[in-house]
Design a protein around this motif. Structure first.
Motif, mmCIF file in Angstrom:
data_model
loop_
_atom_site.group_PDB
_atom_site.id
_atom_site.type_symbol
_atom_site.label_atom_id
_atom_site.label_comp_id
_atom_site.label_asym_id
_atom_site.label_seq_id
_atom_site.Cartn_x
_atom_site.Cartn_y
_atom_site.Cartn_z
ATOM 1 N N SER A 1 13.309 96.888 66.735
ATOM 2 C CA SER A 1 14.516 97.790 65.238
ATOM 3 C C SER A 1 15.611 96.602 65.241
ATOM 4 C CB SER A 1 15.273 98.743 65.734
ATOM 5 O OG SER A 1 16.143 98.279 67.366
ATOM 6 N N ILE A 2 15.757 96.485 64.044
ATOM 7 C CA ILE A 2 16.994 94.975 63.160
ATOM 8 C C ILE A 2 18.740 95.922 63.928
ATOM 9 C CG2 ILE A 2 18.248 94.226 62.207
ATOM 10 C CD1 ILE A 2 15.296 94.307 60.320
ATOM 11 N N LYS A 3 18.946 94.790 64.729
ATOM 12 C CA LYS A 3 20.559 94.901 64.824
ATOM 13 C C LYS A 3 20.998 93.933 64.354
ATOM 14 C CE LYS A 3 23.289 95.552 69.410
ATOM 15 N NZ LYS A 3 23.212 95.279 70.716
ATOM 16 N N ARG A 4 22.636 94.524 63.930
ATOM 17 C CA ARG A 4 23.051 93.313 63.304
ATOM 18 C C ARG A 4 24.702 92.956 64.055
ATOM 19 N NH1 ARG A 4 21.138 91.745 58.678
ATOM 20 N NH2 ARG A 4 19.339 93.931 57.615
ATOM 21 N N ASN B 1 11.165 88.537 58.963
ATOM 22 C CA ASN B 1 11.180 88.034 57.362
ATOM 23 C C ASN B 1 12.262 89.204 56.211
ATOM 24 O OD1 ASN B 1 10.189 85.741 57.275
ATOM 25 N ND2 ASN B 1 7.925 87.109 57.219
ATOM 26 N N SER B 2 11.745 90.965 56.843
ATOM 27 C CA SER B 2 12.692 91.177 55.892
ATOM 28 C C SER B 2 14.569 91.581 55.705
ATOM 29 C CB SER B 2 13.139 93.510 56.397
ATOM 30 O OG SER B 2 13.197 93.529 57.666
ATOM 31 N N THR B 3 15.100 90.715 57.312
ATOM 32 C CA THR B 3 15.858 90.617 56.997
ATOM 33 C C THR B 3 16.454 89.170 56.195
ATOM 34 O OG1 THR B 3 16.589 88.979 59.439
ATOM 35 C CG2 THR B 3 16.283 91.495 59.332
ATOM 36 N N GLN B 4 15.582 87.969 56.130
ATOM 37 C CA GLN B 4 16.084 87.554 54.397
ATOM 38 C C GLN B 4 17.358 86.344 55.335
ATOM 39 O OE1 GLN B 4 17.370 89.482 51.426
ATOM 40 N NE2 GLN B 4 15.352 89.068 50.862
ATOM 41 N N PRO B 5 16.929 86.052 56.844
ATOM 42 C CA PRO B 5 18.035 85.203 57.703
ATOM 43 C C PRO B 5 17.966 83.485 56.971
ATOM 44 C CG PRO B 5 15.946 84.870 58.764
ATOM 45 C CD PRO B 5 15.778 85.922 58.025
ATOM 46 N N ASP B 6 19.476 83.455 57.477
ATOM 47 C CA ASP B 6 19.657 81.600 57.135
ATOM 48 C C ASP B 6 18.251 80.697 57.794
ATOM 49 O OD1 ASP B 6 21.424 81.520 55.216
ATOM 50 O OD2 ASP B 6 22.681 82.538 56.076
ATOM 51 N N GLY C 1 3.456 82.581 59.392
ATOM 52 C CA GLY C 1 4.495 83.416 58.170
ATOM 53 C C GLY C 1 5.896 83.231 58.296
ATOM 54 N N LEU C 2 6.851 83.449 59.860
ATOM 55 C CA LEU C 2 8.093 83.288 59.600
ATOM 56 C C LEU C 2 8.817 82.287 58.427
ATOM 57 C CD1 LEU C 2 9.103 83.328 62.997
ATOM 58 C CD2 LEU C 2 9.058 85.104 61.655
ATOM 59 N N ARG C 3 9.824 83.490 57.823
ATOM 60 C CA ARG C 3 10.639 82.736 56.798
ATOM 61 C C ARG C 3 11.643 82.622 56.478
ATOM 62 N NH1 ARG C 3 6.905 80.572 56.495
ATOM 63 N NH2 ARG C 3 4.343 80.372 54.790
ATOM 64 N N SER C 4 12.854 81.459 56.277
ATOM 65 C CA SER C 4 14.418 81.586 56.374
ATOM 66 C C SER C 4 14.453 80.497 55.500
ATOM 67 C CB SER C 4 14.992 81.420 57.552
ATOM 68 O OG SER C 4 14.981 80.155 58.875
ATOM 69 N N ARG C 5 16.334 80.171 55.421
ATOM 70 C CA ARG C 5 16.393 79.114 54.600
ATOM 71 C C ARG C 5 16.812 77.722 55.169
ATOM 72 N NH1 ARG C 5 21.787 78.417 52.337
ATOM 73 N NH2 ARG C 5 22.837 80.101 53.373
ATOM 74 N N ARG D 1 23.723 83.817 58.685
ATOM 75 C CA ARG D 1 22.858 84.701 59.084
ATOM 76 C C ARG D 1 21.835 84.180 60.120
ATOM 77 N NH1 ARG D 1 20.450 87.609 55.037
ATOM 78 N NH2 ARG D 1 20.781 85.697 54.291
ATOM 79 N N ILE D 2 21.677 84.297 61.421
ATOM 80 C CA ILE D 2 20.808 83.950 62.279
ATOM 81 C C ILE D 2 20.550 85.096 63.050
ATOM 82 C CG2 ILE D 2 20.557 82.995 64.153
ATOM 83 C CD1 ILE D 2 23.126 80.898 64.727
ATOM 84 N N ALA D 3 18.860 85.012 62.588
ATOM 85 C CA ALA D 3 17.634 85.768 63.436
ATOM 86 C C ALA D 3 17.693 85.481 64.917
ATOM 87 C CB ALA D 3 16.799 86.538 62.245
ATOM 88 N N VAL D 4 17.500 86.688 65.458
ATOM 89 C CA VAL D 4 17.504 85.895 67.549
ATOM 90 C C VAL D 4 16.599 86.712 67.731
ATOM 91 C CG1 VAL D 4 18.395 85.581 69.497
ATOM 92 C CG2 VAL D 4 20.480 85.447 67.333
ATOM 93 N N VAL D 5 14.721 86.211 68.165
ATOM 94 C CA VAL D 5 14.407 87.018 68.750
ATOM 95 C C VAL D 5 13.937 86.328 69.526
ATOM 96 C CG1 VAL D 5 12.630 85.393 67.524
ATOM 97 C CG2 VAL D 5 11.752 87.933 68.403
#
Length: 416
Positions: free
Chosen positions: A177-180, A222-227, A252-256, A196-200
Motif C-alpha cells: 500500500s502507499i504510505k505518506r 509510478n502512481s504516486t508521481q514522485p520527484d 518502467g519506474l518513472r520520476s523527475r 517527494r521521494i518514493a521509498v521502497v
C-alpha cells in the motif's frame, strides 16, 4: 567456526523437529484413532512438511532451474508460516484444554452427539454416560472425553492458524500500500518544499515473488508521481542470471530525478557487484558510498554493512566527508543501525528498510529489539530516521501485523 556453525544448525534442526513432533502429538495423535487414514495422512503431513521447509531454506543455492526452486519453495515456506501460528494456537489451547474438560465433566450426565472418525463414514451416535474419563461405552467406536476436547481445541487452533496465514498471504501478494509522511528539514530551501521521494525497500524478488509482483510494485510507485525514487536495498533473493526476467518490469519506474539504489544485506548473498551492474542497466543510479547533488539538497548512499566481509561495507567519509554542511543531506542506508554514524556526519534524514516491521508477529518483538527503529519516523539528535516496512517479504510470502508499504516522503522547508 565451521564446527560451531554445524552444531548450531544441528541444534536448530533438533528444536524444529521436536516442536513439529509436539504439534503432531496434539493435532494428530490425540485426535485420531491408530490405524485410520486420518492418522496416516496427518503423520505423513508432519513428516513431509518440515523436510520441505528445510529444502526451501536451502533451495536458493541448489543448481536447478528457477521453476524447480519455485515448486520447492512454495510448500516449504508456507509450512514455516503455518507452523508458527499452529504452534502459538496450540500453546494457547493448552490453557483452554483443562477448562473445557472441567466443563464437560460438569455436564457428564447430558448425552452429546459426536462424530465418529473410525468406522463407517458419516455415522454419529449419542454415547451413554461415560464410566471413566477415557473409557467409552460399549458398542461402536465412540469418542472419549479427552479425544473430544483434543479435536475441539485442535480444530480451533488449525482454523486460527490457517486463517491468519491465508489473510497474511493474500495481502502480501496483492502488493504494498502507499504510505505518506511529511518530514520537515531545517536546511531545506523554500524552492524544494514539497519534494517527494518514493521509498521502497525489501522487495525480495525470488522464486516466490516474481515478475508479476515486480510489476505491481512498479505500478504502485509510478502512481504516486514522485520527484525521486529511492530503492534502499534487498531488492532480490537470487543471482542476476536467475532473476533477470523478474526484475525487468522495474525498468518502467518513472520520476523527475530518477531512481537511486543502495545495496542491502541480501544483495551480498546474491552477488552484489552483478546486481549493481544490473540496476545500472535498468536505468537506475547506484550510490556505492557516493553522493550526488540534487537541486536543493545532497543525496548520499552507503553500502550495506554486510559488505564489510568483502571489503565493500559502508564508508561514510567517502559518501559524506567533504560535503557542504550548509546544504541538507538525505542518506540512503539499508539498515537502521547505522543511524549513529549518520548523526556524526550531520545527515538531516536517513531512509532505511531491512526490518520488514517484523513481517510476522511475534517476530516484530525480536526485530524491534534488534533495531533502533522498527518502522516509521523517529528523531536521533539532529537527524531524522525513517524506516519502511518494505514492499515484499523474505521467506514465507506472509505478513501479519506488519503490512507492506511504499512510502512517499514529502520534504518540507521550515522557510515555507
Amino acid at each position: 567456526m565451521i564446527v560451531i556453525a554445524v552444531l548450531a544448525a544441528v541444534l536448530v534442526l533438533a528444536v524444529f523437529g521436536a516442536l513439529n513432533w509436539y504439534l503432531w502429538r496434539r493435532l494428530v495423535a490425540d485426535t485420531t484413532v491408530p490405524g485410520t487414514r486420518w492418522r496416516r495422512a496427518g503423520t505423513a503431513l508432519f513428516v513431509a512438511a518440515p523436510v520441505l521447509a528445510v529444502v526451501a531454506m536451502t533451495g536458493e543455492s541448489l543448481p536447478v532451474p528457477l521453476a524447480v526452486k519455485t515448486v520447492l519453495a512454495w510448500p516449504g515456506y508456507m509450512w514455516m508460516a503455518v507452523f508458527l501460528y499452529l504452534l502459538l494456537a496450540v500453546l494457547a489451547g493448552e490453557v483452554v484444554r483443562p477448562l473445557l474438560t472441567r466443563l464437560l465433566k460438569s455436564r457428564a450426565a447430558e448425552p452429546v452427539p459426536v462424530p465418529v472418525m473410525a468406522g463407517a463414514e458419516g455415522v454419529t451416535r449419542t454415547p451413554e454416560v461415560e464410566k471413566e474419563d477415557d473409557e467409552p461405552a460399549a458398542g461402536p467406536p465412540a469418542l472419549s472425553r479427552r479425544m473430544f476436547v483434543s479435536r475441539v481445541v485442535g480444530g480451533a487452533a488449525a482454523a486460527a492458524a490457517l486463517g491468519t496465514v491465508g489473510y497474511g498471504t493474500v495481502t502480501t501478494l496483492n502488493g504494498p500500500s502507499i504510505k505518506r509522511v511529511t518530514v520537515p528539514l531545517a536546511k531545506l530551501p523554500r524552492s524544494a518544499h514539497g519534494f517527494r521521494i518514493a521509498v521502497v525497500s525489501d522487495v525480495h524478488l525470488s522464486a516466490i515473488l516474481g515478475r508479476g509482483f515486480a510489476q505491481r510494485v512498479t505500478d504502485t510507485i509510478n502512481s504516486t508521481q514522485p520527484d525521486l525514487i529511492a530503492v534502499v536495498g534487498d531488492l532480490v533473493d537470487g543471482d542476476v542470471d536467475e532473476l533477470a526476467d523478474s526484475v525487468e518490469p522495474l525498468r518502467g519506474l518513472r520520476s523527475r530525478h530518477g531512481t537511486f539504489f543502495v545495496t542491502g544485506n541480501h544483495e551480498y548473498f546474491s552477488g552484489a557487484d552483478e546486481w549493481v551492474e544490473k540496476v545500472r542497466e535498468l536505468g537506475w543510479q547506484p550510490l556505492e558510498n557516493a553522493r550526488t547533488a540534487m537541486p536543493a539538497f545532497d543525496l548520499a548512499g552507503v553500502n550495506d554493512i554486510a559488505g564489510e566481509d568483502s571489503g565493500e561495507g559502508p564508508d561514510f567519509v567517502k559518501a559524506l566527508g567533504d560535503r557542504d554542511p550548509a546544504r541538507a543531506a538525505v542518506l540512503l542506508a539499508h539498515q537502521p543501525v547505522v543511524i549513529h554514524d549518520a548523526v556524526r556526519y550531520g545527515v538531516d534524514l536517513q531512509l532505511s528498510g531491512h526490518t520488514h516491521g517484523g513481517q510476522m508477529w511475534p517476530a516484530t518483538l525480536i526485530a524491534d529489539a534488534a533495531n533502533p527503529t522498527l518502522a516509521g519516523l523517529e528523531q536521533y539528535g539532529d537527524t531524522q530516521l525513517y524506516v519502511s516496512r518494505g514492499a515484499g517479504a523474505w521467506g514465507p510470502p506472509v505478513r501479519v501485523g506488519a503490512p507492506s508499504d511504499i512510502t512517499v516522503v514529502q520534504l518540507a522547508s521550515r522557510q515555507a
